[in-house]
Motif scaffolding. Structure first.
Motif, PDB file in Angstrom:
ATOM      1  N   ILE A  78       0.768  -1.062  -0.035  1.00  0.00           N
ATOM      2  CA  ILE A  78       0.049   0.111   0.123  1.00  0.00           C
ATOM      3  C   ILE A  78       0.998   1.302   0.125  1.00  0.00           C
ATOM      4  N   CYS A  79       0.574   2.196  -0.797  1.00  0.00           N
ATOM      5  CA  CYS A  79       1.371   3.489  -0.981  1.00  0.00           C
ATOM      6  C   CYS A  79       1.056   4.175   0.325  1.00  0.00           C
ATOM      7  N   THR A  80       2.137   4.758   1.000  1.00  0.00           N
ATOM      8  CA  THR A  80       1.573   5.547   2.146  1.00  0.00           C
ATOM      9  C   THR A  80       2.236   7.100   1.960  1.00  0.00           C
ATOM     10  N   ASN A  81       3.020   7.316   0.702  1.00  0.00           N
ATOM     11  CA  ASN A  81       3.369   8.620   0.494  1.00  0.00           C
ATOM     12  C   ASN A  81       3.353   8.725  -1.016  1.00  0.00           C
ATOM     13  N   GLY A  82       2.308   9.162  -1.673  1.00  0.00           N
ATOM     14  CA  GLY A  82       2.456   9.195  -3.193  1.00  0.00           C
ATOM     15  C   GLY A  82       2.908  10.473  -3.866  1.00  0.00           C
ATOM     16  N   ASN A  83       2.745  10.361  -5.133  1.00  0.00           N
ATOM     17  CA  ASN A  83       3.092  11.414  -5.863  1.00  0.00           C
ATOM     18  C   ASN A  83       2.354  11.131  -7.388  1.00  0.00           C
ATOM     19  N   PRO A  84       2.601  12.009  -8.459  1.00  0.00           N
ATOM     20  CA  PRO A  84       1.852  11.594  -9.482  1.00  0.00           C
ATOM     21  C   PRO A  84       1.801  10.164 -10.102  1.00  0.00           C
ATOM     22  N   PHE A  85       2.617   9.698  -9.745  1.00  0.00           N
ATOM     23  CA  PHE A  85       2.918   8.235 -10.484  1.00  0.00           C
ATOM     24  C   PHE A  85       2.183   7.027  -9.506  1.00  0.00           C
ATOM     25  N   PHE A  86       2.015   7.455  -8.264  1.00  0.00           N
ATOM     26  CA  PHE A  86       1.438   6.543  -7.044  1.00  0.00           C
ATOM     27  C   PHE A  86       0.559   7.079  -6.237  1.00  0.00           C
ATOM     28  N   VAL A  87      -0.499   6.407  -5.992  1.00  0.00           N
ATOM     29  CA  VAL A  87      -1.582   7.089  -5.225  1.00  0.00           C
ATOM     30  C   VAL A  87      -1.628   6.765  -4.069  1.00  0.00           C
ATOM     31  N   GLU A  88      -1.478   7.714  -2.954  1.00  0.00           N
ATOM     32  CA  GLU A  88      -1.387   7.306  -1.865  1.00  0.00           C
ATOM     33  C   GLU A  88      -2.830   6.299  -1.068  1.00  0.00           C
ATOM     34  N   GLY A  89      -2.630   5.332  -0.489  1.00  0.00           N
ATOM     35  CA  GLY A  89      -3.568   4.605  -0.116  1.00  0.00           C
ATOM     36  C   GLY A  89      -4.118   3.314  -1.003  1.00  0.00           C
ATOM     37  N   GLN A  90      -3.486   3.566  -2.182  1.00  0.00           N
ATOM     38  CA  GLN A  90      -3.837   2.476  -3.485  1.00  0.00           C
ATOM     39  C   GLN A  90      -2.868   1.227  -3.020  1.00  0.00           C
ATOM     40  N   VAL A  91      -3.207   0.257  -3.372  1.00  0.00           N
ATOM     41  CA  VAL A  91      -2.779  -1.251  -3.290  1.00  0.00           C
ATOM     42  C   VAL A  91      -1.902  -1.293  -4.521  1.00  0.00           C
ATOM     43  N   TYR A  92      -0.851  -2.015  -4.575  1.00  0.00           N
ATOM     44  CA  TYR A  92       0.002  -2.317  -5.823  1.00  0.00           C
ATOM     45  C   TYR A  92       0.516  -3.662  -5.813  1.00  0.00           C
ATOM     46  N   THR A  93       0.862  -4.375  -6.749  1.00  0.00           N
ATOM     47  CA  THR A  93       1.381  -5.720  -6.592  1.00  0.00           C
ATOM     48  C   THR A  93       2.852  -5.935  -7.119  1.00  0.00           C
ATOM     49  N   VAL A  94       3.665  -6.801  -6.150  1.00  0.00           N
ATOM     50  CA  VAL A  94       4.985  -6.877  -6.318  1.00  0.00           C
ATOM     51  C   VAL A  94       5.105  -7.864  -7.741  1.00  0.00           C
ATOM     52  N   GLY A  95       5.814  -7.187  -8.506  1.00  0.00           N
ATOM     53  CA  GLY A  95       6.482  -8.213  -9.858  1.00  0.00           C
ATOM     54  C   GLY A  95       7.371  -9.041  -9.500  1.00  0.00           C
ATOM     55  N   SER A  96       8.103  -8.891 -10.629  1.00  0.00           N
ATOM     56  CA  SER A  96       9.668  -9.867 -10.469  1.00  0.00           C
ATOM     57  C   SER A  96      10.286  -9.290  -9.406  1.00  0.00           C
TER      58      SER A  96
END
Length: 78
Positions: free
Chosen positions: A9-27
């Motif tokens: 979960i993004c705890t401190n975002g910017n224009p590329f990553f939204v704070e509070g959004q969940v992202y998945t680990v890839g390779s």
């Protein structure tokens, strides 16, 4: 430890990553570097070290803050 498929979960975002959004680990690249998948099927390279989990944006000459994440802990069902 970070594994492919983990959720962050993004705890401190910017224009590329939204704070509070969940992202998945890839390779996984190595013990320190791995990919974070984004919606358009692309990915960003992330780091996990003593500072935490983050995507560094220092190549943009300080005009943008780094994106910071924490691993989502799965809840056990009773």
């Amino acid at each position: 430890m970070i594994n492919t498929g983990d959720k962050l979960i993004c705890t401190n975002g910017n224009p590329f990553f939204v704070e509070g959004q969940v992202y998945t680990v890839g390779s996984i690249i190595n013990q320190k570097f791995f990919e974070i998948e984004v919606e358009d099927g692309d990915h960003w390279y992330a780091t996990k070290d003593s500072e935490g989990i983050y995507v560094r944006f220092n190549s943009l000459k300080g005009n943008m803050s780094d994106a910071w994440f924490t691993k989502v802990k799965l809840q056990a069902h009773a």
